[in-house]
Design a protein around this motif. Structure first.
Motif, PDB file in Angstrom:
ATOM      1  N   GLY A  50       0.826  -1.196   0.000  1.00  0.00           N
ATOM      2  CA  GLY A  50       0.000   0.000   0.000  1.00  0.00           C
ATOM      3  C   GLY A  50       0.858   1.243   0.000  1.00  0.00           C
ATOM      4  N   PRO A  51       0.240   2.408   0.122  1.00  0.00           N
ATOM      5  CA  PRO A  51       0.997   3.664   0.098  1.00  0.00           C
ATOM      6  C   PRO A  51       1.897   3.805   1.324  1.00  0.00           C
ATOM      7  N   GLY A  52       3.172   3.473   1.134  1.00  0.00           N
ATOM      8  CA  GLY A  52       4.134   3.604   2.218  1.00  0.00           C
ATOM      9  C   GLY A  52       4.208   2.425   3.162  1.00  0.00           C
ATOM     10  N   PHE A  53       3.677   1.272   2.785  1.00  0.00           N
ATOM     11  CA  PHE A  53       3.787   0.107   3.660  1.00  0.00           C
ATOM     12  C   PHE A  53       3.756  -1.187   2.861  1.00  0.00           C
ATOM     13  N   VAL A  54       4.349  -2.223   3.455  1.00  0.00           N
ATOM     14  CA  VAL A  54       4.299  -3.581   2.925  1.00  0.00           C
ATOM     15  C   VAL A  54       4.034  -4.516   4.098  1.00  0.00           C
ATOM     16  N   ILE A  66       6.857   0.043   7.367  1.00  0.00           N
ATOM     17  CA  ILE A  66       6.196   1.316   7.088  1.00  0.00           C
ATOM     18  C   ILE A  66       7.244   2.379   6.804  1.00  0.00           C
ATOM     19  N   ASN A  67       7.076   3.062   5.684  1.00  0.00           N
ATOM     20  CA  ASN A  67       7.915   4.197   5.321  1.00  0.00           C
ATOM     21  C   ASN A  67       7.134   5.460   5.671  1.00  0.00           C
ATOM     22  N   GLU A  68       7.517   6.121   6.755  1.00  0.00           N
ATOM     23  CA  GLU A  68       6.744   7.262   7.236  1.00  0.00           C
ATOM     24  C   GLU A  68       6.689   8.404   6.228  1.00  0.00           C
ATOM     25  N   ASP A  69       7.719   8.544   5.414  1.00  0.00           N
ATOM     26  CA  ASP A  69       7.736   9.633   4.434  1.00  0.00           C
ATOM     27  C   ASP A  69       6.743   9.410   3.305  1.00  0.00           C
ATOM     28  N   SER A  76      -1.671  15.853   2.972  1.00  0.00           N
ATOM     29  CA  SER A  76      -3.037  16.072   3.457  1.00  0.00           C
ATOM     30  C   SER A  76      -3.059  16.928   4.716  1.00  0.00           C
ATOM     31  N   GLY A  77      -1.933  16.967   5.426  1.00  0.00           N
ATOM     32  CA  GLY A  77      -1.874  17.734   6.659  1.00  0.00           C
ATOM     33  C   GLY A  77      -2.260  16.947   7.891  1.00  0.00           C
ATOM     34  N   TYR A  78      -2.728  15.715   7.710  1.00  0.00           N
ATOM     35  CA  TYR A  78      -3.094  14.881   8.845  1.00  0.00           C
ATOM     36  C   TYR A  78      -1.889  14.050   9.283  1.00  0.00           C
ATOM     37  N   PRO A  79      -1.641  13.958  10.579  1.00  0.00           N
ATOM     38  CA  PRO A  79      -0.468  13.217  11.054  1.00  0.00           C
ATOM     39  C   PRO A  79      -0.694  11.710  11.036  1.00  0.00           C
ATOM     40  N   ILE A  80       0.395  10.966  11.072  1.00  0.00           N
ATOM     41  CA  ILE A  80       0.322   9.525  11.291  1.00  0.00           C
ATOM     42  C   ILE A  80      -0.058   9.293  12.751  1.00  0.00           C
ATOM     43  N   GLN A  81      -1.015   8.403  12.973  1.00  0.00           N
ATOM     44  CA  GLN A  81      -1.439   8.084  14.336  1.00  0.00           C
ATOM     45  C   GLN A  81      -1.131   6.620  14.638  1.00  0.00           C
TER      46      GLN A  81
END
Length: 254
Positions: A50-54, A66-69, A76-81
Motif C-alpha cells: 500500500g501507500p508507504g507500507f508492505v 512502514i515508510n513514514e515519508d 493532506s496535513g493529517y499526522p500519522i497516528q
C-alpha cells in the motif's frame, strides 16, 4: 468499571454466514476497490502493498514495514497516528472456523493510520460508523498477534493483518479492506486461516455503489454491529469486520 467489549474493526459476531449474489458493476465504476493497494495471495501466504507500507504474512511470522515519508498522503496535513490495544483479558467474540472455535487469551492490536479527509463516507456506510472512525482512512494498518484457546483447551498462536485503504475524490469513493490471519498449532501447522477482502466503489455521493467481500479462508460468521439497523447480520471473523454493513460474499477459486 465493567470491561467494555472491543468493537472497532474488532467487532462482535454470531454464527451464520450470509451469502448474497454479486451484481455486475455498472460501466460508470471501472476501478475494483481503492487505488494504491495491491493484495497478493499464494495459498496461506499473503503480501499486501500500500501507500508507504508492505505487509507479509506466513506461518513463519507477520512482517510489517512502514515508510513514514510515504505513508498515506503527507500533503493532506493529517499526522500519522499510532495506537496499541492490549487484548489480554478484554472481552472479544471467539473466531468461528471450520476446524475449531478460538477465544483470544493474550494479544496486542497495533494500529497505524492516517486520515486523508474528514468528509463522510457514502451510504450504505452507516452514519453511526463515523463516530468511531471520523475520517477517510488512507491507509489503516492493523497488526494483531497473540494466543487463543480452542474448545479442547489447546493453545494456539494467531497472527492477523487488518488493513484498509479508502480514497475519496470528486469522482467518488473507493475502498479495499483485506483481513488475513493464521491460527498455528504447537507443531507449527496452520489449523485455520482468514482471508476476507472487501472492495467498494461508487460515483459521487455514493452513486452506482458496488461492493463485495471475497472469502478464500476457513473463518467467517455474522454479527449485529452497533451502527444502526443497517449493520445487522454483517459478515465478520471473530471480533473483526470488513464493512460495517451487509455486503455480497463471493468465494473465488483462485
Amino acid at each position: 468499571m465493567k470491561p467494555r467489549t472491543l468493537v472497532t474493526r474488532f467487532a462482535a459476531a454470531t454464527t451464520v454466514v450470509m451469502a448474497f449474489g454479486l451484481a455486475s458493476a455498472p460501466a460508470a465504476v471501472a476501478q475494483d476497490g481503492a487505488p494504491g493497494m495491491r493484495v497478493k495471495e499464494h495459498g496461506t501466504r499473503v503480501k499486501v502493498t500500500g501507500p508507504g507500507f508492505v505487509v507479509k504474512l506466513s506461518k513463519h511470522g507477520l512482517d510489517v514495514r512502514i515508510n513514514e515519508d510515504r505513508f498515506g498522503d503527507p500533503d493532506s496535513g493529517y499526522p500519522i497516528q499510532r495506537q496499541t490495544l492490549d487484548l489480554t483479558g478484554r472481552p472479544a467474540r471467539p473466531f468461528e472456523c471450520e476446524n475449531g472455535t478460538y477465544t483470544v487469551k493474550t494479544g496486542t492490536f497495533e494500529r497505524t493510520f492516517r486520515f486523508s479527509s474528514t468528509d463522510p463516507r457514502p451510504l450504505p456506510y452507516p452514519p453511526e460508523f463515523a463516530a468511531g472512525f471520523p475520517g477517510i482512512l488512507t491507509p489503516f494498518v492493523g497488526v494483531i498477534k497473540g494466543t487463543v484457546t480452542n474448545a479442547e483447551g489447546e493453545t494456539l498462536n494467531f497472527l492477523i493483518s487488518d488493513l484498509a485503504q479508502e480514497v475519496l475524490t470528486e469522482d467518488g469513493f473507493s475502498a479495499t479492506a483485506p483481513i488475513h490471519g493464521l491460527f498455528i498449532d504447537g507443531r507449527g501447522r496452520i489449523r485455520d486461516h482468514i482471508s476476507l477482502v472487501g472492495r467498494f466503489n461508487s460515483g459521487p455521493n455514493g452513486e452506482n455503489a458496488t461492493y463485495r467481500i471475497e472469502d478464500r479462508g476457513t473463518c467467517r460468521q455474522t454479527a449485529d454491529l452497533p451502527y444502526g439497523p443497517d449493520s445487522k447480520g454483517v459478515l465478520v471473523t471473530g471480533p473483526i469486520f470488513v464493512f460495517p454493513f451487509k455486503a455480497p460474499v463471493t468465494t473465488p477459486r483462485h
